[in-house]
Design a protein around this motif. Structure first.
Motif, PDB file in Angstrom:
ATOM      1  N   SER A 110       0.860  -1.185   0.000  1.00  0.00           N
ATOM      2  CA  SER A 110       0.000   0.000   0.000  1.00  0.00           C
ATOM      3  C   SER A 110       0.893   1.230   0.000  1.00  0.00           C
ATOM      4  CB  SER A 110      -0.929   0.016   1.219  1.00  0.00           C
ATOM      5  OG  SER A 110      -0.193   0.272   2.408  1.00  0.00           O
ATOM      6  N   ASP A 111       0.344   2.372  -0.374  1.00  0.00           N
ATOM      7  CA  ASP A 111       1.125   3.611  -0.394  1.00  0.00           C
ATOM      8  C   ASP A 111       1.599   3.972   1.008  1.00  0.00           C
ATOM      9  OD1 ASP A 111       0.798   3.844  -3.123  1.00  0.00           O
ATOM     10  OD2 ASP A 111      -0.954   5.160  -2.966  1.00  0.00           O
ATOM     11  N   GLU A 112       0.726   3.760   2.014  1.00  0.00           N
ATOM     12  CA  GLU A 112       1.092   4.094   3.390  1.00  0.00           C
ATOM     13  C   GLU A 112       2.227   3.201   3.884  1.00  0.00           C
ATOM     14  OE1 GLU A 112      -1.955   3.439   2.350  1.00  0.00           O
ATOM     15  OE2 GLU A 112      -2.934   5.415   2.471  1.00  0.00           O
ATOM     16  N   HIS A 113       2.134   1.913   3.552  1.00  0.00           N
ATOM     17  CA  HIS A 113       3.180   0.990   4.009  1.00  0.00           C
ATOM     18  C   HIS A 113       4.490   1.247   3.276  1.00  0.00           C
ATOM     19  CE1 HIS A 113       5.284  -2.980   4.387  1.00  0.00           C
ATOM     20  NE2 HIS A 113       4.976  -2.727   5.649  1.00  0.00           N
ATOM     21  N   LYS A 114       4.404   1.571   1.997  1.00  0.00           N
ATOM     22  CA  LYS A 114       5.610   1.903   1.244  1.00  0.00           C
ATOM     23  C   LYS A 114       6.301   3.116   1.865  1.00  0.00           C
ATOM     24  CE  LYS A 114       7.230   3.470  -3.278  1.00  0.00           C
ATOM     25  NZ  LYS A 114       6.845   3.846  -4.664  1.00  0.00           N
ATOM     26  N   PHE A 115       5.524   4.123   2.251  1.00  0.00           N
ATOM     27  CA  PHE A 115       6.091   5.307   2.902  1.00  0.00           C
ATOM     28  C   PHE A 115       6.784   4.913   4.201  1.00  0.00           C
ATOM     29  CE2 PHE A 115       5.858   8.762   5.968  1.00  0.00           C
ATOM     30  CZ  PHE A 115       6.400   9.821   5.262  1.00  0.00           C
ATOM     31  N   PHE A 116       6.135   4.036   4.974  1.00  0.00           N
ATOM     32  CA  PHE A 116       6.722   3.593   6.235  1.00  0.00           C
ATOM     33  C   PHE A 116       8.036   2.861   6.002  1.00  0.00           C
ATOM     34  CE2 PHE A 116       7.306  -0.066   9.081  1.00  0.00           C
ATOM     35  CZ  PHE A 116       7.558   0.606  10.271  1.00  0.00           C
ATOM     36  N   MET A 117       8.050   1.925   5.059  1.00  0.00           N
ATOM     37  CA  MET A 117       9.250   1.140   4.798  1.00  0.00           C
ATOM     38  C   MET A 117      10.389   2.026   4.297  1.00  0.00           C
ATOM     39  SD  MET A 117       8.705  -2.041   5.633  1.00  0.00           S
ATOM     40  CE  MET A 117       9.747  -3.146   4.680  1.00  0.00           C
ATOM     41  N   ARG A 118      10.067   2.959   3.420  1.00  0.00           N
ATOM     42  CA  ARG A 118      11.096   3.899   2.958  1.00  0.00           C
ATOM     43  C   ARG A 118      11.626   4.725   4.123  1.00  0.00           C
ATOM     44  NH1 ARG A 118      12.674   1.797  -1.825  1.00  0.00           N
ATOM     45  NH2 ARG A 118      11.216   2.148  -3.530  1.00  0.00           N
ATOM     46  N   ALA A 119      10.725   5.110   5.011  1.00  0.00           N
ATOM     47  CA  ALA A 119      11.126   5.927   6.158  1.00  0.00           C
ATOM     48  C   ALA A 119      12.069   5.171   7.076  1.00  0.00           C
ATOM     49  CB  ALA A 119       9.892   6.386   6.931  1.00  0.00           C
ATOM     50  N   THR A 120      11.882   3.836   7.212  1.00  0.00           N
ATOM     51  CA  THR A 120      12.789   3.062   8.066  1.00  0.00           C
ATOM     52  C   THR A 120      14.210   3.076   7.512  1.00  0.00           C
ATOM     53  OG1 THR A 120      12.309   0.960   6.925  1.00  0.00           O
ATOM     54  CG2 THR A 120      10.920   1.542   8.809  1.00  0.00           C
ATOM     55  N   VAL A 121      14.336   3.029   6.189  1.00  0.00           N
ATOM     56  CA  VAL A 121      15.660   3.118   5.568  1.00  0.00           C
ATOM     57  C   VAL A 121      16.257   4.496   5.806  1.00  0.00           C
ATOM     58  CG1 VAL A 121      16.958   2.952   3.415  1.00  0.00           C
ATOM     59  CG2 VAL A 121      15.016   1.432   3.810  1.00  0.00           C
ATOM     60  N   PHE A 122      15.439   5.521   5.631  1.00  0.00           N
ATOM     61  CA  PHE A 122      15.900   6.905   5.773  1.00  0.00           C
ATOM     62  C   PHE A 122      16.379   7.172   7.204  1.00  0.00           C
ATOM     63  CE2 PHE A 122      15.194  11.520   6.215  1.00  0.00           C
ATOM     64  CZ  PHE A 122      15.947  11.972   5.128  1.00  0.00           C
ATOM     65  N   VAL A 123      15.606   6.730   8.187  1.00  0.00           N
ATOM     66  CA  VAL A 123      15.972   6.954   9.588  1.00  0.00           C
ATOM     67  C   VAL A 123      17.272   6.216   9.925  1.00  0.00           C
ATOM     68  CG1 VAL A 123      15.299   6.498  11.977  1.00  0.00           C
ATOM     69  CG2 VAL A 123      13.622   7.403  10.357  1.00  0.00           C
ATOM     70  N   ALA A 124      17.390   4.963   9.476  1.00  0.00           N
ATOM     71  CA  ALA A 124      18.625   4.200   9.715  1.00  0.00           C
ATOM     72  C   ALA A 124      19.815   4.882   9.056  1.00  0.00           C
ATOM     73  CB  ALA A 124      18.473   2.776   9.184  1.00  0.00           C
ATOM     74  N   ASP A 125      19.584   5.435   7.872  1.00  0.00           N
ATOM     75  CA  ASP A 125      20.631   6.145   7.141  1.00  0.00           C
ATOM     76  C   ASP A 125      21.133   7.346   7.936  1.00  0.00           C
ATOM     77  OD1 ASP A 125      22.310   6.460   5.013  1.00  0.00           O
ATOM     78  OD2 ASP A 125      20.766   6.880   3.539  1.00  0.00           O
ATOM     79  N   ILE A 126      20.200   8.140   8.441  1.00  0.00           N
ATOM     80  CA  ILE A 126      20.569   9.341   9.196  1.00  0.00           C
ATOM     81  C   ILE A 126      21.284   8.964  10.490  1.00  0.00           C
ATOM     82  CG2 ILE A 126      19.695  11.393  10.379  1.00  0.00           C
ATOM     83  CD1 ILE A 126      19.517  11.528   7.333  1.00  0.00           C
TER      84      ILE A 126
END
Length: 304
Positions: A110-126
């Motif tokens: 889903s679009d919401e879940h895709k946003f969440f999964m992308r956000a987990t990568v982004f947060v780990a990256d930062i």
């Protein structure tokens, strides 16, 4: 001098923002396996690991069973990856339990879940990769100022650091394909930075953490081993033995902490057999690179 420092500060901020924007722009695209039944790609693999770690006890994470079919994206990375999946899964469960519901969430998109999964990568990256790069940059600037004859100017150091942050390989793999390589690579960079500061215990522990996040950090194991051997041989006997003891304690303590839930024969065997898949064929696409590299000299699959 003051104007130059201000200019570098502004450029650093702009470049940080640009590197973050670049990452998020890539994440807006599709990912490998999207909508492709039955496996769906690495996006589904990461989501499924969250499902497994949230719903099953630790001793079941790497074990094939009726509730954990290892043929369907079974965990095949070391324990730190599993712990990371558990953390992300707990957050996902708070937001929407359907995202990690056992069995019923397979192939969930889903679009919401895709946003969440992308956000987990982004947060780990930062939290990990950006921190590692900025740590190296800070250490190098201090070393250059302290020595007074450092070959790297602030502009050159800035260029080095910013190159790390916009390196296309890691951005495309982590945000386009869908992975968390930024974590293991960030831990490795931190390790090198601390070893350069003669913080042997912390540096060794960080490298062990990188190894326990992704086994592909074994690519860096040989250079690290050679570095430590050279370092010890340059010291006198007393200092050499002391350094060797520090390294040994760091390795043993880090592995003990990370592997604590799996320190029994059955659990340890399950983890090792998944991380090093000799028994299930080494030439599957997920783990083929190292075996393909050595196969001209040693037929691993045939000889083992």
């Amino acid at each position: 001098m003051m104007k130059t420092q201000q200019k570098m500060t502004y450029l650093s901020i702009l470049h940080l923002i640009y590197s973050m924007f670049l990452r998020w722009a890539v994440s807006l695209g599709s990912y490998s396996g999207q909508g492709k039944y039955p496996m769906y790609g690495d996006y589904e693999a990461q989501r499924h690991w969250q499902e497994i770690t949230v719903n099953l006890p630790m001793d079941q994470w790497y074990k094939n069973s009726t509730v954990n079919n290892l043929l369907y994206w079974g965990l095949d990375y070391p324990p730190l990856t599993a712990y990371h999946s558990w953390i992300c899964g707990q957050v996902a469960k708070l937001i929407n339990p359907e995202w990690v519901a056992l069995f019923h969430s397979r192939g969930f998109e889903s679009d919401e879940h895709k946003f969440f999964m992308r956000a987990t990568v982004f947060v780990a990256d930062i939290l990990v990769f950006y921190t590692a790069v900025l740590l190296v940059h800070t250490f190098q600037r201090r070393q250059s100022k302290a020595s007074g004859d450092g070959p790297e100017s602030p502009q050159v150091l800035f260029s080095y650091s910013m190159f790390f942050l916009v390196y296309p390989g890691i951005i495309l793999i982590d945000y386009g394909h869908f992975q968390y390589n930024n974590v293991s690579l960030g831990l490795f960079i931190m390790s090198v930075a601390m070893l350069d500061r003669r913080q042997n215990f912390i540096g060794t522990s960080l490298f062990c953490a990188a190894l326990n996040y992704k086994q592909m950090e074994l690519y860096h194991a040989l250079p690290m081993f050679c570095y430590f051997v050279g370092k010890i041989f340059k010291l006198n006997i007393t200092q050499g033995v002391k350094t060797l003891v520090i390294l040994g304690v760091a390795v043993i303590s880090t592995f003990t902490v990370v592997w604590a839930p799996f320190l029994n024969v059955e659990s340890a065997t399950n983890v090792v057999s998944r991380v090093f898949p000799v028994g299930r064929g080494l030439y599957e696409d997920k783990v083929a690179n190292i075996w393909c590299a050595v196969s001209p000299f040693f037929q691993v699959q045939g000889d083992l």
